[in-house]
Scaffold this active site. Structure first.
Site, short mmCIF file in Angstrom:
data_model
loop_
_atom_site.label_atom_id
_atom_site.label_comp_id
_atom_site.label_asym_id
_atom_site.label_seq_id
_atom_site.Cartn_x
_atom_site.Cartn_y
_atom_site.Cartn_z
N ARG A 1 -69.99 36.72 13.49
CA ARG A 1 -70.10 35.95 12.24
C ARG A 1 -69.43 34.59 12.43
NH1 ARG A 1 -69.29 38.79 6.70
NH2 ARG A 1 -70.94 37.31 6.21
N ASP B 1 -63.46 31.68 2.94
CA ASP B 1 -63.69 32.03 4.35
C ASP B 1 -63.16 30.97 5.28
OD1 ASP B 1 -65.91 33.45 2.70
OD2 ASP B 1 -65.64 34.56 4.56
O1 MRU Z 1 -70.12 37.82 3.59
P1 MRU Z 1 -68.77 38.33 3.20
O2 MRU Z 1 -68.83 39.48 2.28
O3 MRU Z 1 -67.88 38.56 4.41
O4 MRU Z 1 -68.14 37.12 2.41
C1 MRU Z 1 -66.84 37.26 1.90
C2 MRU Z 1 -66.42 36.16 1.02
O5 MRU Z 1 -67.07 35.14 0.90
C3 MRU Z 1 -65.09 36.31 0.36
O6 MRU Z 1 -65.07 35.71 -0.89
C4 MRU Z 1 -64.07 35.62 1.29
O7 MRU Z 1 -64.11 36.17 2.57
C5 MRU Z 1 -62.73 35.71 0.80
S1 MRU Z 1 -62.14 37.29 1.12
C6 MRU Z 1 -60.53 37.44 0.93
#
Ligand code: MRU
Length: 348
Positions: free
Chosen positions: A92, A238
């Site tokens: 990712r 992120d």
């Molecule tokens: O695609 P994901 O579910 O990994 O995306 C997660 C998010 O965007 C969360 O809001 C972000 O990681 C903050 S988590 C503490």
């Protein structure tokens, strides 16, 4: 069940145990991995997700790789770990915590002397990172709770809770700490299409932990704000740049814009491990995910065959829409170019 909520990922008997988040909210199932390749697949397929959770999962993946390696010399082991790191890193691209977690482990590995010593240091460091994640979230929660008042209704987007971290959560950690401080609060969770982290995970987690939570479709953000049904927003991140540009789950930008329109404070909660002090907005890769996440709900087709799909997993919220960024080192307020470096200084 510990009182800080669900435990998303942990190291037990030389294996990694995770909640399979693809099965929630229908089943609470734990999976066990002893092969780092399976951890990489789990990250890619969202069995584990959320920036801090994938950072720690990457670190545990390298700990498994250290155990799986047949190396008899330090150089061979480092080379095996580098190969595993690439496989884990490529899963990712947007959340910076993954690179952060992998780099921390590689750094420790390179400083070890013998194969056995490196294996032990790598495992211990990954376990320490998991423990630290909970402590950091609790500290962040305490700082953030001061921004929220009795009888606030707080909107959150996606899942930045226990399930996005090892436990306790970032944005939901702030919400937990606000409640723990004795304030009476309500939460509005957006469903967060297309993968429904809001309805499947945030609504599940908050209900599981006894919060007053209401679920809304993403399209009702404007309605709830215009009708005074929400008075503050807190989301996770992120990646946060030194300029205060925040990358978070797709839709966050729309929520922030709408909050600005209605004069509602919009906060971001993120540990310092989510900050990328080097990149500029044009350097950040936004993950594009498969079209079936949009053309189907679960296994049910909801769009015509062959339709073109645009499915970015994240968007960027510019600093001018953000009222404050909550970290374990305190709350950064605008202008972020000045306040963010100060937080890092304070944390040294
Ligand atoms: O695609 P994901 O579910 O990994 O995306 C997660 C998010 O965007 C969360 O809001 C972000 O990681 C903050 S988590 C503490």
């Amino acid at each position: 069940m510990a009182d800080f909520g669900l435990k998303t990922v942990e190291w037990k008997d030389n294996s990694v145990i995770m909640i399979d988040q693809t099965k929630l909210p229908n089943e609470l199932v734990y999976v066990k991995y002893t092969d780092f390749n399976d951890v990489a697949t789990a990250i890619r397929n969202l069995v584990v997700r959320g920036a801090p959770a994938i950072g720690v999962s990457g670190a545990f993946g390298l700990a498994l790789a250290a155990l799986q390696s047949n190396a008899s010399t330090k150089d061979q082991l480092i080379s095996d770990l580098e190969k595993a790191k690439k496989i884990l890193f490529d899963t990712r691209p947007t959340a910076v915590n993954l690179a952060w977690g992998l780099d921390q482990i590689m750094n420790v590995a390179k400083h070890g002397n013998t194969v056995d010593e490196i294996r032990q240091h790598v495992i211990n460091t990954a376990k320490q990172m998991a423990d630290d994640d909970i402590k950091i979230n609790m500290t962040m929660g305490k700082h953030g709770s001061q921004l929220f008042d009795d009888n606030d209704t707080i909107m959150t987007h996606c899942n930045a809770g226990s399930l996005a971290t090892v436990a306790y959560g970032t944005a939901l950690g702030v919400i937990r700490a606000t409640k723990e401080s004795g304030k009476n609060i309500k939460v509005i969770a957006t469903e967060t299409r297309p993968v429904q982290q809001g309805s499947r995970l945030t609504a599940f987690e908050l209900k599981h932990d006894g919060f007053d939570v209401s679920l809304i479709p993403d399209t009702a953000v404007g309605y709830t704000m215009a009708n005074n049904l929400v008075n503050k927003v807190v989301v996770g991140a992120d990646r946060v740049l030194r300029t205060g540009h925040v990358y978070n789950k797709i839709g966050t930008y729309q929520v922030a814009l709408m909050a600005k329109q209605h004069g509602i404070p919009f906060y971001v909660a993120a540990p310092l491990s989510t900050f990328d002090m080097k990149s500029n907005p044009q350097d950040v890769i936004i993950e594009q995910r498969k079209g079936t996440e949009v053309t189907q709900i679960g296994d049910k087709k909801t769009a015509p065959d062959g339709i073109n799909v645009i499915n970015p997993a994240f968007d960027m919220t510019p600093p001018e829409l953000i009222s404050g960024i909550i970290t374990e080192a305190g709350v950064a307020k605008p202008p972020f170019v000045e306040s963010i470096p100060k937080l890092f200084e304070a944390n040294k």
